[in-house]
Scaffold this active site. Structure first.
Site, PDB file in Angstrom:
ATOM      1  N   ASP A  61       0.743  -1.169   0.085  1.00  0.00           N
ATOM      2  CA  ASP A  61      -0.034  -0.093   0.125  1.00  0.00           C
ATOM      3  C   ASP A  61       0.867   1.055  -0.116  1.00  0.00           C
ATOM      4  OD1 ASP A  61      -1.646   2.080   0.518  1.00  0.00           O
ATOM      5  OD2 ASP A  61      -2.638   1.316   2.407  1.00  0.00           O
ATOM      6  N   SER A 141       3.257  12.357 -15.723  1.00  0.00           N
ATOM      7  CA  SER A 141       2.094  12.300 -16.630  1.00  0.00           C
ATOM      8  C   SER A 141       2.517  13.490 -17.490  1.00  0.00           C
ATOM      9  CB  SER A 141       0.621  12.429 -16.013  1.00  0.00           C
ATOM     10  OG  SER A 141      -0.332  12.741 -17.066  1.00  0.00           O
ATOM     11  N   TYR A 154      -4.342  16.588  -9.555  1.00  0.00           N
ATOM     12  CA  TYR A 154      -3.632  15.359 -10.072  1.00  0.00           C
ATOM     13  C   TYR A 154      -2.409  15.924 -10.963  1.00  0.00           C
ATOM     14  CZ  TYR A 154      -2.509  11.554 -13.209  1.00  0.00           C
ATOM     15  OH  TYR A 154      -2.040  10.521 -13.775  1.00  0.00           O
ATOM     16  N   LYS A 158       1.353  15.753 -10.315  1.00  0.00           N
ATOM     17  CA  LYS A 158       2.449  14.877 -11.486  1.00  0.00           C
ATOM     18  C   LYS A 158       3.620  15.896 -12.095  1.00  0.00           C
ATOM     19  CE  LYS A 158       0.819  10.969 -11.863  1.00  0.00           C
ATOM     20  NZ  LYS A 158       1.757   9.571 -11.340  1.00  0.00           N
TER      21      LYS A 158
END
Length: 252
Positions: A61, A141, A154, A158
């Site tokens: 995890d 990304s 997000y 990134k």
């Protein structure tokens, strides 16, 4: 090509049961690596590991520091070393206005997309420094450079992964190389998490591909190939590289 062989070398891939992760595991496995498939979903990780000549599955995890530490230790115990760390685990938020993004969601996105790479790096460093080819590849990304509306947190995290890559490259050289890849959208489980749809509709796919000069989404093998190269002896002078795997989206 011997420069792309990983015989007697150990590679750990976080999020190793997912789309990019599983193909990365297969690609390293095909080139002789001992592969550690690390994923929260142990059953799926075991399925990937079972496909490979020399591999183990471990439950990890990446939002839990103790789980990361235990996973790194398990990898070293399994194969005696750790040579390459691929920080692949990550997840998007469901698209929506920034004002609707809760603190809870922000904290979770931070933990899985950014903090996990820092914690895994910390845990792996003693072993990577002991390796002749110590290498870290972070998965960022293309949204770090070309964000889409509705994913502000997000996308900015990134971008942070790319910044982390460059900072660690300076700090850890010459013992450990640190690079990253920045993929464009691919039709993996990521799409379901981001859109709530099992598959892209034809309309949604056409909209996304319209901004990609190569005229298609990324394939998982495209990303795995880039990761393999950056970890290989062919890239032995490459560090701090943030490699776009985007079919040209970043320049269109």
């Amino acid at each position: 090509m011997n420069d792309l062989r990983f015989d007697h070398r150990t590679v750990l891939v976080t999020g190793g049961a997912g789309g990019f992760g599983s193909q990365t595991c297969r690609t390293f496995g095909e080139r002789g690596a001992n592969v550690v498939v690390a994923d929260l979903n142990l059953e799926k990780a075991a399925e990937v590991a079972a496909e490979l000549p020399s591999a183990v599955a471990i439950q990890m995890d990446v939002t839990d520091p103790e789980s990361i530490e235990a996973g790194i230790q398990a990898a070293v115990e399994a194969f005696g070393s750790l040579d390459v760390l691929v920080n692949n685990a990550g997840a998007p938020n469901r698209g929506g206005p920034i004002e609707d993004t809760s603190v809870k969601d922000m904290d979770w996105l931070f933990q899985i997309n950014y903090r996990s790479s820092v914690l895994a790096t910390q845990a792996a460093l003693p072993h990577l420094r002991a390796s002749e080819i110590g290498s870290i590849i972070n998965v960022a990304s293309i949204s770090a450079k070309r964000p889409r509306p509705g994913h502000a947190v997000y996308c900015s995290l990134k971008a942070g992964v790319e910044g982390l890559t460059r900072a660690l490259a300076v700090e850890l050289a010459p013992e450990v190389r640190v690079n990253s890849v920045s993929p464009v959208i691919a039709e993996t489980g990521f799409v379901k998490n981001a859109t709530g749809q099992e598959k892209l509709t034809d309309e949604a796919r056409a909209s996304m591909v319209a901004g990609i000069p190569m005229g298609r989404p990324a394939q998982t093998q495209d990303v795995a190939n880039a990761i393999l190269y950056l970890a290989s002896d062919l890239a032995s002078f490459q560090t701090g590289v943030c490699l776009d795997v985007d079919g040209g989206r970043s320049i269109s």
